[in-house]
Design a protein around this motif. Structure first.
Motif, PDB file in Angstrom:
ATOM      1  N   ASP A  68     -14.943   4.190  81.040  1.00 42.95           N
ATOM      2  CA  ASP A  68     -15.552   4.693  82.277  1.00 42.95           C
ATOM      3  C   ASP A  68     -14.547   4.803  83.417  1.00 42.95           C
ATOM      4  O   ASP A  68     -14.671   5.642  84.282  1.00 42.95           O
ATOM      5  CB  ASP A  68     -16.705   3.780  82.720  1.00 42.95           C
ATOM      6  N   TRP A 127     -23.956  14.606  68.701  1.00 45.64           N
ATOM      7  CA  TRP A 127     -25.111  14.056  69.400  1.00 45.64           C
ATOM      8  C   TRP A 127     -26.360  14.892  69.093  1.00 45.64           C
ATOM      9  O   TRP A 127     -27.422  14.344  68.773  1.00 45.64           O
ATOM     10  CB  TRP A 127     -24.831  14.041  70.907  1.00 45.64           C
ATOM     11  N   GLU A 146     -20.191   5.234  73.859  1.00 45.66           N
ATOM     12  CA  GLU A 146     -19.550   6.533  74.007  1.00 45.66           C
ATOM     13  C   GLU A 146     -18.873   6.946  72.703  1.00 45.66           C
ATOM     14  O   GLU A 146     -18.496   6.105  71.892  1.00 45.66           O
ATOM     15  CB  GLU A 146     -18.512   6.467  75.129  1.00 45.66           C
ATOM     16  N   ILE A 168     -19.657   7.823  66.759  1.00 46.77           N
ATOM     17  CA  ILE A 168     -20.458   7.094  67.731  1.00 46.77           C
ATOM     18  C   ILE A 168     -21.112   5.940  66.968  1.00 46.77           C
ATOM     19  O   ILE A 168     -21.635   6.134  65.862  1.00 46.77           O
ATOM     20  CB  ILE A 168     -21.546   7.971  68.379  1.00 46.77           C
TER      21      ILE A 168
END
Length: 174
Positions: A68, A127, A146, A168
């Motif tokens: 992040d 995803w 993430e 993931i």
């Protein structure tokens, strides 16, 4: 990095990863620059740049994840015969030895050139494919965290022959 394919789905695999050990650095900069600069201290570590001057076999893949904070973790997977206690201490204070616990992950394989945009595009495809499979009732659980990326080939390999993956972590429904 060994793994077991638990199930093949359209566009991705569900995999089981045993515990493994990483030599890892944290790098700033953009994704590709961090990957390039992160490679050097890791290569020095496996080439004997460690407290015992032990040479370690090069393995694949090179794993990269973005935090992040905009920093990137670049990692080499150490050979499976090296235990956490056997991994030589790095000489470079920027190199850390990290143990990854056993886990499940969904993975999408692709070939081609490396770019941050391409990795993000493949992560979005993964995803969507996982969500569609869940909506259809063929997979129960949730994505965790993430995406991270695995590069299996040298940058000198022709792009069409490169094996890349986006992964993931997966948490199965109980």
């Amino acid at each position: 990095m060994p793994y077991e394919v638990l199930k093949q789905y359209p566009g991705f695999e569900l995999r089981n990863y045993p515990a493994y050990i990483l030599a890892q650095v944290k790098m700033g900069g953009d994704f590709i620059t961090a990957g390039n600069f992160g490679f050097n201290p890791l290569f020095r570590y496996i080439s004997g740049g460690n407290q015992t001057a032990t040479k370690i076999s090069m393995t694949s893949p090179v794993i990269q994840a973005t935090e992040d904070s905009g920093m990137h973790l670049v990692s080499f997977v150490l050979p499976k015969d090296i235990s956490p206690a056997d991994a030589p201490d790095p000489s470079d204070p920027n190199v850390n030895i990290v143990t990854r616990e056993p886990h499940l992950a969904v993975a999408r394989r692709f070939s081609g050139r490396w770019s941050y945009e391409r990795f993000l595009e493949e992560a979005a495809k993964l995803w969507r494919e996982v969500e569609a499979t869940m909506t259809a009732g063929n997979l129960r659980g949730s994505l965790a965290g993430e995406p991270y990326f695995a590069r299996y080939n040298s940058p000198f390999s022709p792009a069409f022959l490169r094996r890349n993956e986006v992964l993931i972590r997966w948490i199965p429904a109980l």
